[in-house]
Design an enzyme around this catalytic site. Sequence first.
Site, PDB file in Angstrom:
ATOM      1  N   SER A 177       0.790  -1.216   0.000  1.00  0.00           N
ATOM      2  CA  SER A 177       0.000   0.000   0.000  1.00  0.00           C
ATOM      3  C   SER A 177       0.830   1.277   0.000  1.00  0.00           C
ATOM      4  O   SER A 177       0.425   2.263  -0.596  1.00  0.00           O
ATOM      5  CB  SER A 177      -0.986   0.009   1.149  1.00  0.00           C
ATOM      6  OG  SER A 177      -0.308  -0.212   2.330  1.00  0.00           O
ATOM      7  N   THR A 178       1.987   1.289   0.643  1.00  0.00           N
ATOM      8  CA  THR A 178       2.734   2.541   0.586  1.00  0.00           C
ATOM      9  C   THR A 178       4.110   2.287   0.000  1.00  0.00           C
ATOM     10  O   THR A 178       4.599   1.162  -0.022  1.00  0.00           O
ATOM     11  CB  THR A 178       2.922   3.161   1.982  1.00  0.00           C
ATOM     12  OG1 THR A 178       3.703   2.242   2.739  1.00  0.00           O
ATOM     13  CG2 THR A 178       1.606   3.413   2.655  1.00  0.00           C
TER      14      THR A 178
END
Length: 697
Positions: free
Chosen positions: A25-26
């Site tokens: 996700s990041t």
Amino acid sequence: MTHDAHQKVKASHLKRNAYLYVRQSTLRQVLENTESTQRQYALRQNAAALGWPLDRIIVIDTDLGQSGASAADREGFQRLVTEVSLGRAGIVLGLEVSRLARNSMDWHRLLEICALADTLILDEDGVYDPAHFNDRLLLGLKGTMSEAELHVLRARLQGGIRNKARRGELFVRPPMGFVYNAEEKLVPDPDQQVQQAVRLLFETFRRTSSAMATVKYFAAQGVQFPRHVYSGPNKGDVVWAGLEHSRALRILHNPRYAGAFVYGRTHTRKTVEGDWVIEPVPREEWEVLIREAHTGYIDWEEYEQNQLRLRDNCQAYGKDRRKSPPREGPALLQGLLVCGRCGKRMTVRYHSRRGQLVPDYICQREGIEHGEAICQHIPGAAIDEAIGNILVEAVTPVTLEVALAVQQELQSRLEEADRLRQQQVERARYEAELARRRYLRVDPDNRLVADSLEADWNNKLKLLSEAQEVCERQRTQDRKLVDDEQRAAILALATNFPQLWREPSTADRERKRMVRLLLEDITLNRADRLSLHIRFKGGAHRTIQLPLPQRSWEQRQTSSEVVAAIDRMLDDHTYPEIAAILNGQGLQSGEGKPFTARIVARIQRHYHLTPRYDRLRKAGMLTVEEMAKALDIHPQRVKIWNRHGLIRGHAYNGKNDCLYEPPGMSPPRKALGVKLSKRAAAGVVITQCTKEVQYEA
Ligand SMILES: [Zn+2]
């Protein structure tokens, strides 16, 4: 891989591709959590074990570094859904499939499509067939759990942040000029240059009361201002550059410089389009405000004062920036103009000339930001007029549609007003009913209360009937307005438009509305001529050139005929006389006022016309002293003789100071005992002096 798994995979699945969806996700997860990424790629082996050839296992990893909270920006996820719905996917692989999408809605949509397209799903736990109820239930649960996990995680995080904030201990990125010391306390930056720059900003604002003036001062003095680099390879560095207006404002508005700790000054919200917007929160609603939390650059009192000043400044200059709805002022093109030099929206500034509001169009955004000269500044009256003419020209039967649109709008506005009025009636009715019930409930023996309640009820009934009356009256009026005359008028607008446009009773606002119905925007450029590039609604465009509008002093200039006339008259007349003659001819000064001696004198000086005194001298006229010498009399007597017409004088100013014609061959002589009035009556000379003086004698 269990036996069960192999049972679910059929030849029809194997014929199609396998899709491996990889996501972190990041960006930090991508960099640090390599193990998870490797596990995601390892799933390929599982698919291969189930019978998919390696070259048919397609990896979708374009979403690395994207959050799973929504599918809106995730290209990879969208591609996955597309491939599944086109029936190209036999199986979808993912590590903890529920993390494919951490938003339940996206996830359920994918499940449904998978079920329809007969696509299997594989994660580390096994193979699922979304077409089977049990599998779908399990997958749905996994998705819900995953979303819940995210929620709990966030709530815990937020709770922690809030608690820390309430104690004033939350680590917030320090604003320019502050650093955290070893005890994690916020202190002024030990770098003296940084500190002094910040102090200079506050000092300059204290002195000038204006953020703009502060920026200008920095620019004029060539003083630079520090700035943090928050991203990129030089992250954490301080760079020095010119102070920008927005930066100055941010600092002036930031309570941390007053030594206060605050939390909750802004609020982040998601819009319908899926964008995030940051909105300021009013001071009263800030979640945490702890004054004197650390050493500041100014005290709280000064901070409050600064806020007041900034608010006053902002009100003084107004904020009309973007393409904006029509407002009351007469500037026709407000909000429609684009600067031809820098492409920014131009704004309007009004000034008053001869009692009328005159618009100027200005491009000043960049100028304000850097304290430099503004980009373009163009008087608006001529532009408005040119556009008006073009519209009058352009409105033909084709634009009837526009007229109908106007009518539609009028109609809907009237309906809206009617609805509001009906609501008022409803409210009045409700209040009357309430008053009635209150009256009926009261004990009739309690006269005092009953009487006042009865009066209240009566009053409410009166208000109700008034409201009804107003509503009815207005409605019949509206109906008449739109139905008969207005419709005819609007249908005739195609031919009537020029008249309607020029009709003085047409409000500025309506005119602007018409412009907006017809035009998209106008790009304005000022060179040796003004060029206007006009974009009509619907794609047509047109460019026109206008001569540069006169500057205001040019408009106030005296016409050259008047100057020439004054030049001529100076031979024979004084300033007051010239003013009277010009006014008699109905002429006006450049400022539109009647002439006075003072104005004539100013024109003489300004246009370097030879003064009357010099003209008379040039014609050989003598001064009082010279005349006295020539006649061998006292200067005072020269004036007296002149008054009585013995000699001839010509006034050169409004105070009746004269120059005199030389005495000639037979000058008047002293004649003791003879009355001056007698000698004048002899008519030796006719004085040229003003008449009033003669009567005095
Ligand atoms: Zn510009």
